[in-house]
Design an enzyme around this catalytic site. Structure first.
Site, short mmCIF file in Angstrom:
data_model
loop_
_atom_site.label_atom_id
_atom_site.label_comp_id
_atom_site.label_asym_id
_atom_site.label_seq_id
_atom_site.Cartn_x
_atom_site.Cartn_y
_atom_site.Cartn_z
N ASP A 1 69.57 -64.02 47.33
CA ASP A 1 69.06 -63.03 46.38
C ASP A 1 69.85 -62.87 45.07
O ASP A 1 69.31 -62.36 44.10
CB ASP A 1 68.96 -61.67 47.09
CG ASP A 1 68.15 -60.64 46.31
OD1 ASP A 1 67.23 -61.06 45.59
OD2 ASP A 1 68.44 -59.45 46.41
N CYS B 1 58.41 -50.12 37.16
CA CYS B 1 58.67 -50.20 38.60
C CYS B 1 59.80 -49.25 38.99
O CYS B 1 60.89 -49.29 38.41
CB CYS B 1 59.03 -51.63 38.99
SG CYS B 1 59.51 -51.83 40.71
N CYS C 1 54.37 -50.15 47.76
CA CYS C 1 53.51 -51.33 47.75
C CYS C 1 53.75 -52.20 48.99
O CYS C 1 52.85 -52.91 49.44
CB CYS C 1 53.71 -52.15 46.47
SG CYS C 1 55.34 -52.90 46.27
N CYS D 1 50.75 -52.34 52.88
CA CYS D 1 50.13 -53.65 53.19
C CYS D 1 49.56 -53.66 54.62
O CYS D 1 50.28 -53.36 55.58
CB CYS D 1 51.17 -54.76 53.04
SG CYS D 1 50.50 -56.41 53.41
N CYS E 1 48.12 -52.66 47.65
CA CYS E 1 49.45 -52.54 47.04
C CYS E 1 49.35 -52.17 45.58
O CYS E 1 50.18 -51.41 45.07
CB CYS E 1 50.24 -53.84 47.23
SG CYS E 1 49.46 -55.32 46.53
N CYS F 1 61.77 -48.19 45.95
CA CYS F 1 60.44 -47.70 46.30
C CYS F 1 59.81 -48.70 47.26
O CYS F 1 59.89 -49.91 47.04
CB CYS F 1 59.59 -47.55 45.04
SG CYS F 1 57.89 -47.02 45.34
#
Length: 389
Positions: free
Chosen positions: A145, A225, A255, A259, A205, A252
């Protein structure tokens, strides 16, 4: 560097799958670097639109990020791994409890970067050890990441899942709750079949995003976002988005949580990725009382620590303002005199939202003339205007 013989390849994959499972990984798949699409045009479109907001490093690393071979010329195969961090309940349930702070599921426990990178190194060592006699020149690089790697498209190519309309990976087995890790190697391993998009006509989403951060499916505008605003953003939260943040103080999950594929999701089994009890539904008042030393101690080993006490308090103060609870006024008040203008500005807005009009107007008339920072002075002006208009 080719690992010959399909039978040996199959045995090697079985070995890797077994070792990966023993290390806690939920999934392991392989793709070839040469099969990866060059994402330069897509990334340039993202940058040119300004969707990266203040994340200048995305533009600086664009070329290296565009294709795996740009990062490491010798890479032949990429082993993609998924680590399940599924929550034990829907994180959106906490949004209704206005006196509580809502922290993204991934940050309610230990920093996953350190945990997963360590496990990737262990798996890589086992792979090289197994092939040492036949492939002494085998080499690996591990990523979690923080490097310019397009993990989600590579995970889709390897068959871990597909990149959904919210731009995150979706798995048929684990829904939206997978951390991704990558092992680059100069070994030529048999690839898995790529997954396919299974979102269909679903736009759940997109509709769930409280700030409208998706200009269209499969695109995200970081400027809107909440994850970006509360974590990467170093400045004030834009006024027009503050109310929509609710009590989300770090990240957050809306979204992700909405799903439909999460019906197959599983609760995380790794103890260090299970939510700390004190971070499941923490009180805003407790966070508002934290000084720098307390903040550092409380979030030691947590990803939250990296944003620092001032940005953290900015977020908590916005949540306090959205609570509608005048009872939090006494917890907000001390931050009007904070040494950091970012904190002072957020405190002004919060107090303006929750305190009685007459009390706030009296305080504003005293304080705004004493303020020297022009941005904070503007916060006083806007908050007072909001009370009197």
């Amino acid at each position: 560097m080719i690992v010959p013989n399909r039978e040996k390849q199959a045995k090697l994959r079985a070995f890797l799958a077994k070792e990966a499972h023993a290390l806690g990984f939920a999934q392991l798949r392989v793709c070839r670097a040469r099969d990866a699409q060059d994402r330069e045009e897509l990334l340039r479109h993202f940058i040119n639109k300004g969707y990266h907001a203040s994340m200048d490093w995305m533009e600086e690393t664009l070329e290296r990020r565009a294709h795996p071979s740009n990062l490491w010329a010798d890479v032949q195969s990429i082993i993609m791994l998924g680590f399940n961090y599924g929550p034990d309940e829907d994180p959106r349930q906490l949004l209704a409890r206005k006196d509580k702070a809502n922290i993204s599921v991934y940050a309610r426990h230990r920093d996953y970067h350190d945990l997963i990178k360590g496990r990737l190194k262990q798996l890589s060592a086992k792979l090289l050890s197994r092939l040492r006699e036949t492939h002494p020149e085998g080499a690996i690089k591990v990523f979690v990441d923080t490097a310019p790697v397009m993990e989600k498209p590579l995970a889709e190519l390897a068959g871990l899942g597909w990149q959904g309309k919210h731009t995150n990976l979706v798995s048929r087995e684990f829904g939206s709750w997978l951390f991704l890790g990558a092992i680059f190697t100069n070994l030529d391993l048999l690839p898995d079949e790529a997954d396919k998009d299974r979102c269909g006509s679903c736009v759940a989403c997109q509709e769930a995003c409280p700030t409208g951060a998706f200009p269209q499916p499969y695109q995200i505008d970081a400027n809107r976002c909440i994850s970006y605003l509360t974590i990467e953003n170093k400045g004030p939260i834009p006024h027009q988005l503050r109310s929509a943040m609710g009590n989300r103080i770090y990240g957050c999950d809306d979204c992700l949580a909405v799903c439909p594929w999460n019906k197959f999701a599983q609760q995380a089994s790794e103890a260090r990725l299970k939510a700390r009890d004190d971070l499941k539904a923490p009180a805003l008042a407790d966070f508002l009382a934290m000084d720098d030393a307390t903040f550092r101690q409380h979030f030691s080993g947590s990803p939250i620590k990296r944003i620092g006490r001032n940005r953290f308090l900015r977020n908590v103060l916005i949540a306090a303002g959205n609570s509608g609870l005048d009872s939090l006024s006494c917890d907000v008040m001390p931050h009007l005199d904070d040494s950091d203008p970012l904190v002072r500005g957020a405190a002004i807005w919060a107090l303006g939202q929750i305190s009685p009009d007459q009390d706030f107007a009296h305080l504003a008339n005293q304080k705004q003339d004493q303020e020297t920072d022009p941005d904070v002075k503007a916060e006083w002006h806007l908050a007072l205007k909001g009370k009197t208009s």
